[in-house]
Motif scaffolding. Structure first.
Motif, PDB file in Angstrom:
ATOM      1  N   VAL A  89       3.573 -11.343 -12.740  1.00 31.12           N
ATOM      2  CA  VAL A  89       2.404 -11.497 -11.865  1.00 31.12           C
ATOM      3  C   VAL A  89       2.330 -10.520 -10.710  1.00 31.12           C
ATOM      4  O   VAL A  89       1.288 -10.400 -10.052  1.00 31.12           O
ATOM      5  CB  VAL A  89       2.334 -12.936 -11.300  1.00 31.12           C
ATOM      6  N   GLY A  90       3.417  -9.829 -10.432  1.00 27.98           N
ATOM      7  CA  GLY A  90       3.414  -8.903  -9.305  1.00 27.98           C
ATOM      8  C   GLY A  90       3.564  -9.622  -7.973  1.00 27.98           C
ATOM      9  O   GLY A  90       3.325 -10.828  -7.865  1.00 27.98           O
ATOM     10  N   GLY A  91       3.982  -8.885  -6.971  1.00 28.25           N
ATOM     11  CA  GLY A  91       4.162  -9.457  -5.652  1.00 28.25           C
ATOM     12  C   GLY A  91       5.443  -8.960  -5.015  1.00 28.25           C
ATOM     13  O   GLY A  91       5.960  -7.898  -5.364  1.00 28.25           O
ATOM     14  N   ILE A  92       5.950  -9.742  -4.094  1.00 25.73           N
ATOM     15  CA  ILE A  92       7.162  -9.401  -3.349  1.00 25.73           C
ATOM     16  C   ILE A  92       8.190 -10.508  -3.546  1.00 25.73           C
ATOM     17  O   ILE A  92       7.857 -11.695  -3.501  1.00 25.73           O
ATOM     18  CB  ILE A  92       6.854  -9.228  -1.850  1.00 25.73           C
ATOM     19  N   TYR A  93       9.422 -10.109  -3.760  1.00 24.30           N
ATOM     20  CA  TYR A  93      10.515 -11.080  -3.836  1.00 24.30           C
ATOM     21  C   TYR A  93      11.343 -10.997  -2.563  1.00 24.30           C
ATOM     22  O   TYR A  93      11.621  -9.909  -2.047  1.00 24.30           O
ATOM     23  CB  TYR A  93      11.435 -10.808  -5.027  1.00 24.30           C
ATOM     24  N   LEU A  94      11.754 -12.182  -2.050  1.00 24.32           N
ATOM     25  CA  LEU A  94      12.646 -12.254  -0.893  1.00 24.32           C
ATOM     26  C   LEU A  94      13.760 -13.256  -1.148  1.00 24.32           C
ATOM     27  O   LEU A  94      13.521 -14.330  -1.725  1.00 24.32           O
ATOM     28  CB  LEU A  94      11.882 -12.701   0.365  1.00 24.32           C
TER      29      LEU A  94
END
Length: 366
Positions: free
Chosen positions: A194-199
């Motif tokens: 899905v895309g995005g940012i991981y933290l």
């Protein structure tokens, strides 16, 4: 003389019998290589046997809604890749899912500093929240409309992806650190989906991440760090996502703690950017992918993690982290370090500012 010979023969027979029994025991012990590996890990102290029973759960109606990119409430935000993802890969029993204040702080800070992004905590356990955690979660969900807590069923989550056959092979279950390695796998697979940012859950977000895409933070001049990275729906974002999944599929190692997280993104960037030195990975050299210096996301290196808890060095530490986008608490080392609410240590000061509800409602100890 004859008596001595008889005694010697008996000793030899006894020794041979002992050797035979020992060989039989060793043969029995190692006849099943997989079982031998698991026993060896325990005997040598390489791992603690983790409860990962929830990883094989089938999809059922649970207390936490299943994560879906097609959910009506979040569909538009999800497909735009304006997402930040956290994972809780522990399996919990009757005590319920426990989220510690420092983990909730990471989630709250992301929501506070990124009001136009969807903040997801994805959980694998089928349990309900523990009583204390439920109260804290309700508080955050009431005050932040961009936080979503969903459940993943691994067997479903891997279907129709390049990792489906890899997951079915069972090689994952040879991991020495299954909870950590599951987090590694899910972060790459989710951003591929899905895309995005991981933290990581030991990150505190200090600024907006909304305009960042296709990036990773460097830990030092040698390694990228998969604790903070983003992959969008751009051409380079999709290319790097595919490279990460392929590297993970081919190079997964259960006996190497960092091989499947920072190892993946570092190897991929070395190929993409045609250099092994992270400090030389410029955006132009990396085909549009950005590698940020340690000062952006990891202003305090892991060897100096205690500075976050040191009141005497507070001013120097606060000055060093003032322009960073996040701080990373290096939870592997700092998780047992106690902070009393109100202590004037850098981590406490940062928490009070960027996750105020969590910090001021966690009791006496943060």
């Amino acid at each position: 003389m004859m008596l001595l010979k008889l005694i010697a023969r008996k000793k030899i027979k006894t020794i041979l019998a002992i050797v035979f029994v020992l060989c039989l025991f060793l043969f029995t012990f190692i006849i099943d290589t997989h079982d031998f590996v698991k026993r060896a890990r325990v005997l040598t102290g390489h791992i603690v046997l983790d409860n990962i029973t929830c990883y094989g759960d089938s999809s059922t109606n649970g207390s936490i809604d299943t994560f879906s990119i097609y959910g009506k409430k979040t569909m538009n935000k999800t497909v735009s890749s304006k997402n930040i993802f956290f994972f809780q890969t522990n399996c919990f029993g009757s005590e319920g899912v426990v989220l510690k204040p420092r983990q909730l702080c990471a989630i709250e800070s992301a929501a506070l500093m990124n009001p136009n992004m969807s903040i997801y905590l994805l959980i694998l356990s089928h349990s309900k929240f523990s009583n204390n955690t439920e109260d804290n979660v309700k508080m955050l969900l009431t005050n932040y409309n961009n936080i979503f807590i969903k459940r993943i069923y691994t067997n479903d989550y891997f279907k129709n992806t390049p990792l489906e056959d890899w997951w079915k092979s069972g090689v994952f279950y040879e991991s020495y650190w299954p909870k950590s390695h599951m987090s590694d796998v899910l972060r790459f697979l989710t951003l591929w989906k899905v895309g995005g940012i991981y933290l990581d859950l030991d990150i505190v977000v200090k600024s907006s991440l909304e305009n960042l895409t296709d990036f990773v933070g460097a830990e030092d001049a040698i390694d990228a760090n998969a604790a903070v990275f983003g992959l969008g729906h751009t051409e380079i974002g999709r290319h790097v996502a595919n490279m990460c999944i392929e590297d993970l599929r081919k190079n997964f190692r259960g006996d190497n703690w960092g091989n499947n997280g920072p190892g993946v993104i570092t190897r991929v960037l070395q190929k993409l950017c045609s250099t092994k030195n992270v400090a030389d990975m410029t955006t132009s050299k990396c085909q549009g992918f950005t590698v940020y210096p340690p000062s952006d996301f990891f202003p305090i290196p892991w060897k100096k993690w205690k500075l976050y808890f040191d009141a005497k060095e507070k001013n120097k530490t606060m000055d060093k982290i003032k322009n960073s986008r996040t701080i990373h608490l290096w939870n592997l080392h700092s998780k047992s370090e106690r902070i009393n609410v109100g202590d004037q240590v850098p981590y406490g000061i940062i928490a009070n500012k960027y996750c105020p509800m969590t910090y001021n409602n966690c009791g006496k100890v943060f």
